[in-house]
Design an enzyme around this catalytic site. Structure first.
Site, PDB file in Angstrom:
ATOM      1  CD1 TRP A  68      18.996  36.197  70.456  1.00 10.01           C
ATOM      2  CD2 TRP A  68      17.400  35.512  71.868  1.00 10.01           C
ATOM      3  NE1 TRP A  68      18.153  35.343  69.767  1.00 10.01           N
ATOM      4  CE2 TRP A  68      17.155  34.912  70.608  1.00 10.01           C
ATOM      5  CE3 TRP A  68      16.520  35.221  72.916  1.00 10.01           C
ATOM      6  CZ2 TRP A  68      16.088  34.039  70.376  1.00 10.01           C
ATOM      7  CZ3 TRP A  68      15.463  34.347  72.678  1.00 10.01           C
ATOM      8  CH2 TRP A  68      15.258  33.771  71.419  1.00 10.01           C
ATOM      9  CG  ASN A  69      18.678  31.245  74.812  1.00  5.39           C
ATOM     10  OD1 ASN A  69      19.852  31.588  74.932  1.00  5.39           O
ATOM     11  ND2 ASN A  69      18.333  29.987  74.700  1.00  5.39           N
TER      12      ASN A  69
ATOM     13  CE  LYS B  93      28.537  38.910  69.106  1.00  5.50           C
ATOM     14  NZ  LYS B  93      27.191  39.506  69.138  1.00  5.50           N
ATOM     15  N   PRO B  94      28.367  39.631  73.619  1.00  4.11           N
ATOM     16  CG  PRO B  94      27.302  41.358  74.779  1.00  4.11           C
ATOM     17  CD  PRO B  94      28.632  40.963  74.196  1.00  4.11           C
TER      18      PRO B  94
ATOM     19  CB  SER C 168      21.948  29.136  65.521  1.00  3.26           C
ATOM     20  OG  SER C 168      22.838  30.002  64.841  1.00  3.26           O
TER      21      SER C 168
ATOM     22  CD  GLU D 222      27.656  23.581  75.370  1.00  6.05           C
ATOM     23  OE1 GLU D 222      26.592  23.008  75.061  1.00  6.05           O
ATOM     24  OE2 GLU D 222      28.570  23.023  76.003  1.00  6.05           O
TER      25      GLU D 222
ATOM     26  NE  ARG E  35      14.706  25.470  82.006  1.00  2.17           N
ATOM     27  CZ  ARG E  35      16.006  25.782  81.960  1.00  2.17           C
ATOM     28  NH1 ARG E  35      16.515  26.601  82.840  1.00  2.17           N
ATOM     29  NH2 ARG E  35      16.797  25.246  81.052  1.00  2.17           N
TER      30      ARG E  35
ATOM     31  CB  CYS F 156      19.650  25.220  73.481  1.00  2.79           C
ATOM     32  SG  CYS F 156      20.339  25.259  75.140  1.00  2.79           S
TER      33      CYS F 156
ATOM     34  CD  GLU G  81      17.292  25.480  68.413  1.00  2.00           C
ATOM     35  OE1 GLU G  81      17.946  26.066  67.535  1.00  2.00           O
ATOM     36  OE2 GLU G  81      17.644  25.452  69.594  1.00  2.00           O
TER      37      GLU G  81
ATOM     38  CB  SER H  58      20.212  23.420  83.349  1.00  2.84           C
ATOM     39  OG  SER H  58      19.775  23.300  82.024  1.00  2.84           O
TER      40      SER H  58
END
Ligand code: NAD
Length: 475
Positions: free
Chosen positions: A148-149, A172-173, A227, A248, A276, A282, A379, A439
């Site tokens: 979701w981030n 699949k979000p 995760s 990831e 940010r 992550c 985290e 990134s």
């Protein structure tokens, strides 16, 4: 909102057996109800992606590239719409959402350029008995699972290379942020992606539904961002059918300020690396290791910068830090901070949730954090910066590497040789030297150790969606 809240299957909007709510976390209100997918919709999406595969794989690379290029142009033209949608369902501030949309669009542009550069090779065998021809082919139907981030960028970082390679996809979000994914599918359809090439489903229950998909022989590839805990489950699920998997996963990024660092630059970089996306990245700096010689100055200046940030609703242009994605996520951050304070840390700025309906947490700098504190092992995924004082570069490197994660590290030093020596010793897939962000769709993104498998973006990203075929022949 002018956007369908149904599932996107085979080029059509399809209703599922029931709906689930989508929340605006800044207001604590339901903003939409989206269809969920039952077994029939999962089967329909798998069948549609499978049926569309041969024609899409055979579509000229140039044509696939042009569809992706149109998708880039549409996303840039519609950036305000996408940014507002992201703010509504995620809670981040508008500036972060706009940044995400441009980053997301860049994956379409970069992979439109990569689609026409899939290389192979042709060479004589060392024994001279044959020729070796190596070519790459699309791996097949790919299941893409996103968090979701970054609801737009995590989707385009997978869809871009998949479509460039000639794969069809089922996205699949995350349940918290499905609207952006549906809008991305709609955009790709308008850009010319044929029916069945991109499908979006929201299956419930998630675990059992994804497990059944990973046991369906039509699905050949899994690309997951989320995760480490869920990644581990999915790798097990993928192992039965030996489904190719790229992962990831989580991060626990160290931010090293060496004794010769430019402190003002380090504070400016720390603000980006930490804040940010409100800290919900992550790549977010999670553990600050600061040389004793400079820690006082760094802590004072960093706490002042963090303390001056305006917290408020993402859609208010004066807000600099928005809401976390949900109240449970905010409470997780609060628990980590409370535990660190119990263990002897001090809150130099912030330190608590902000009262009200939204999921807000005050930007926080923690000093005197013990090197074995629990906050350094988790985290944080929120606006909290724990600082640990170190006595040498060697200690900083040792502590930075003392984690099962290895996504990204940040190093500040005025001496490039010293910074590069440190970078080489750090166990992470990405290193930022004297900057707060790395990134870039043109660079390989991914982690060492339990932060992941494979790379997204750069020249590597497309290979996560390609098989290598070797053909031997005698002239
Ligand atoms: P999450 O692992 O809880 O969920 C990620 C996705 O997996 C969601 O779509 C979720 O619905 C789905 N999911 C959850 N349980 C599942 C199961 N049993 N089977 C199949 N799918 C399942 O992660 P999150 O909370 O959405 O996102 C935050 C995490 O993502 C953090 O750990 C963060 O570091 C990581 N992340 C990593 C990167 C990266 O590139 N390395 C980028 C962004 C986020």
């Amino acid at each position: 909102m002018g956007l369908s809240t149904d599932l996107f299957i085979g080029g059509e909007w399809v209703k599922g057996p029931s709906v689930m709510p989508v929340m605006d976390p800044a207001l604590g209100e339901v903003i939409a109800e989206v269809s969920i997918a039952g077994p029939a919709e999962i089967e329909a999406a798998t069948a549609a992606a499978h049926a569309a595969l041969p024609a899409w794989a055979a579509t000229a690379p140039r044509q696939r590239a042009e569809i992706l290029r149109r998708a880039y142009e549409l996303m840039v033209a519609e950036a305000d719409f996408f940014a507002e949608l992201i703010v509504r369902e995620n809670g981040k501030v508008l500036a972060d959402a706009k940044g995400e949309v441009m980053y997301a669009a860049e994956f379409f542009r970069w992979f439109s350029e990569e689609a026409v550069r899939i290389e192979g090779d042709f060479r004589p065998a060392p024994a001279g008995d044959k020729r070796i021809l190596v070519t790459h082919q699309p791996i097949g139907v790919s299941l893409l699972i996103t968090p979701w981030n970054f609801p737009a960028a995590m989707a385009t970082r997978k869809i871009g290379p998949a479509l460039a390679a000639g794969c069809t996809v089922i996205l699949k979000p995350a349940g918290e942020t499905p609207l952006t994914a549906l809008a991305v599918a709609d955009l790709l359809s308008r850009a010319g992606a044929p029916p069945g090439v991109v499908n979006v489903i929201l299956p419930q229950p998630v675990g059992a539904s994804i497990s059944s998909m990973l046991h369906d022989p039509r699905i050949r590839n899994l690309s997951f961002t989320g995760s480490t805990e869920v990644g581990r489950i999915l790798l097990r699920e993928a192992s039965d059918n030996i489904v190719r998997a790229s992962m990831e996963l989580g991060g626990n990024a160290p931010f090293l300020v060496l004794s010769d660092a430019d402190i003002d630059a380090a504070v400016a970089g720390a603000m980006i690396a930490k804040m940010r996306n409100g800290g919900a990245a992550c790549t977010a700096a999670n553990r600050f290791f600061v040389a004793r010689e400079v820690h006082q100055e760094f802590t004072t200046k960093f706490a002042a910068a963090m303390g001056s940030l305006r917290v408020g609703p993402g859609l208010d242009p004066s807000s600099q830090v928005g809401s976390l994605v949900s109240i449970p996520e905010r409470d997780k951050v609060a628990e980590l901070v409370a535990a660190a304070l119990d263990e002897g840390a001090t809150a130099v700025s912030g330190g608590a949730s902000v009262a009200g309906a939204g999921a807000y947490f005050a930007p926080t700098v923690l000093g005197n954090v013990a090197s074995d504190s629990s906050i350094l092992k988790n985290e944080i995924f929120g606006p909290v910066a724990p600082i640990v004082v170190v006595e040498s570069d060697e200690e900083a490197i040792f502590r930075a590497n003392n984690t099962e994660y290895g996504l990204i590290s940040y190093v500040y030093s005025a001496d490039l040789g010293r910074a590069l020596r440190t970078a080489e010793a750090l166990e992470s897939g990405m290193i930022a030297i004297n900057r707060g962000v790395v990134s870039d769709p043109a660079a390989p993104f991914g982690g060492y150790k339990q932060s992941g498998l494979g790379r997204e973006g750069g020249f590597d990203g497309i290979h996560e969606f390609l098989e290598t075929k070797y053909i031997a022949f005698t002239l």
